[in-house]
Design an enzyme around this catalytic site. Structure first.
Site, PDB file in Angstrom:
ATOM      1  N   ASP A  20     -16.773  -1.990  36.067  1.00  0.00           N
ATOM      2  CA  ASP A  20     -17.363  -1.502  34.807  1.00  0.00           C
ATOM      3  C   ASP A  20     -18.705  -2.188  34.548  1.00  0.00           C
ATOM      4  OD1 ASP A  20     -15.745  -3.759  34.626  1.00  0.00           O
ATOM      5  OD2 ASP A  20     -15.064  -3.349  32.585  1.00  0.00           O
TER       6      ASP A  20
ATOM      7  N   TYR B 126      -7.498   6.443  47.333  1.00  0.00           N
ATOM      8  CA  TYR B 126      -7.486   7.718  48.062  1.00  0.00           C
ATOM      9  C   TYR B 126      -6.504   7.734  49.230  1.00  0.00           C
ATOM     10  CZ  TYR B 126     -11.748   8.950  45.443  1.00  0.00           C
ATOM     11  OH  TYR B 126     -12.665   9.235  44.459  1.00  0.00           O
TER      12      TYR B 126
ATOM     13  N   LYS C  58     -11.840  -4.839  40.433  1.00  0.00           N
ATOM     14  CA  LYS C  58     -11.319  -5.009  39.076  1.00  0.00           C
ATOM     15  C   LYS C  58     -10.242  -6.081  39.184  1.00  0.00           C
ATOM     16  CE  LYS C  58     -11.674  -3.502  34.854  1.00  0.00           C
ATOM     17  NZ  LYS C  58     -12.715  -4.040  34.000  1.00  0.00           N
TER      18      LYS C  58
ATOM     19  N   ASP D  69     -22.556   7.484  43.499  1.00  0.00           N
ATOM     20  CA  ASP D  69     -23.203   8.591  42.771  1.00  0.00           C
ATOM     21  C   ASP D  69     -24.149   8.038  41.707  1.00  0.00           C
ATOM     22  OD1 ASP D  69     -21.684  10.349  44.278  1.00  0.00           O
ATOM     23  OD2 ASP D  69     -21.086  11.586  42.569  1.00  0.00           O
TER      24      ASP D  69
ATOM     25  N   ASP E  58     -16.960   5.310  45.709  1.00  0.00           N
ATOM     26  CA  ASP E  58     -17.305   6.724  45.499  1.00  0.00           C
ATOM     27  C   ASP E  58     -18.097   6.865  44.193  1.00  0.00           C
ATOM     28  OD1 ASP E  58     -17.350   9.462  45.709  1.00  0.00           O
ATOM     29  OD2 ASP E  58     -15.239   9.768  45.243  1.00  0.00           O
TER      30      ASP E  58
END
Ligand code: ATP
Length: 362
Positions: free
Chosen positions: A224, A137, A192, A252, A248
């Site tokens: 993942d 971001y 990752k 959620d 982020d």
């Protein structure tokens, strides 16, 4: 001492959940302790004026003791490049005030049913610390679209940015009770690192920081795999530190495992400033219907009290934060006012009234 709270209601359900939180904070401490300054900002404000975060609002936030925010963003209010205007409100605050640690507790509250069978309150209780000022971001507004044929955004990881958020996560773990499964203080680095150099660097810097915290277990998960772990063994986690985009996304997912977006609070903290808002967006699909669950913003308000209490050594605020949390727990436990988000009947107002009633009784 009294505290100036820069308050930006924003768009969608933002005004409903902000008003609910201000009412409860007022009832807890009174206007002599917390002074709310209502400020403009958001996608609706942009439509009227061309500015999503007016300079006066940014200045007031900078001068305040803490910032309380509802949510910002309206569907269709976008820049020419297609990105949403509303997101810029908190992105500008994050970058402008250097709010580098986005703290997102994921806790299953009493009386709330998790979609994960077998999980009861007490078995899901971890905190995601999302790096908030860099990662993917950081490229916001600076990506390249070439000849309408290709597009790119850059992922930015710095040593300084990673060190400070990793240190924050380790210090937070030290103050907690450990993971529900085994009581171990554990910081899980979510990345990752097997695919990209930037994430391998993120992991290496986190490792270097953790040398100073040998009382805390080091743990790693590729993002993942993390989406599987958070569903299959959420009780294993204590504190998770993640790059901005990954943080982020997994927050959620975590919110969904404890009831939904409406229960998930957040605190965005820097060394000098703190911004408190639910981890959800402006939920335009339910705005104006009194359907919003205010718990996320209410709990963010409690986090604000705790943060102010520790920064100013003010016991009044830590006691109020404890009463605030307990009142929410009691209302949920009693089960008479189940928020509509959980399939109950209680709208934002009724739930807030129930919390106020509960406070009146204790
Ligand atoms: P953003 O990208 O700004 O975080 P988003 O696009 O992820 O926002 P949200 O606004 O968080 O989306 O909404 C996602 C879903 O969760 C929607 O269906 C919305 O109605 C629901 N939701 C979000 N917040 C609440 C809340 N406080 N109470 C009930 N439902 C909510």
């Amino acid at each position: 001492m009294s505290y100036r709270i820069a308050t930006i209601a924003g768009d969608g359900i933002g005004p409903e959940v902000t008003e609910a939180t201000v009412r409860v904070l007022d009832a807890l401490l009174g206007p002599d302790v917390l002074m709310f300054e209502w400020l403009d900002g958001g996608a609706g404000h942009y439509q009227k004026t061309g500015e999503v975060l007016p300079a006066e609002t940014l200045a007031a936030c900078r001068d305040s003791h803490a910032i309380l925010h509802g949510a910002a963003g309206l569907p269709g209010v976008t820049y020419d490049d297609g990105t949403e205007v509303g997101n810029d409100l908190h992105l500008k605050l994050r970058f402008g005030l250097d709010l580098y640690a986005n703290v997102r507790p994921i806790r299953l509250l009493p009386g709330v049913e998790s979609p994960l069978r077998h999980h009861q309150p007490g078995t899901i209780d971890y905190v995601i610390v999302r790096e908030n000022t860099e990662g993917l971001y950081a490229s916001r507004g600076a990506g390249v679209v070439l000849r309408d044929e290709m597009a790119s955004d850059s992922l930015v990881i710095t040593r300084k940015g990673t060190e400070r958020v990793a240190r924050f996560a380790c210090e937070l773990s030290r103050r907690r009770q450990g993971a529900p499964r085994d009581g171990k203080h554990r910081v899980t680095v979510c990345d990752k690192a097997n695919i990209l150099r930037s994430y391998a660097f993120f992991r290496r810097v986190c490792d270097q920081v953790s040398v100073d915290f040998d009382d805390i277990e080091r743990d790693y998960a590729y993002v993942d795999a993390m989406t599987v772990h958070l569903v299959k063994r959420p009780d294993f986690y204590d504190v998770i530190v993640a790059e901005n985009l990954f943080g982020d996304i997994i927050s959620d997912l975590g919110a969904a495992t404890v009831g939904g977006m409406g229960v998930s609070p957040s605190a965005e903290l820097g060394d000098r400033h703190g911004l408190f808002q639910g981890a959800h967006g402006s939920a335009p699909d339910i705005a104006g219907q009194d359907a919003a669950n205010p718990i996320a913003t209410l709990l963010s308000g409690a986090m604000m009290l705790e943060w102010l209490a520790s920064g100013h050594h003010d016991e009044r605020l830590s006691l109020a934060a404890e009463r605030f949390r307990l009142a929410i727990d009691k209302v949920l436990e009693a089960g008479l006012h189940r928020p509509r988000e959980f399939g109950g009947q209680a709208g934002c107002r009724v739930f807030t009234e129930a919390v106020l009633d509960q406070l009146g009784r204790t």
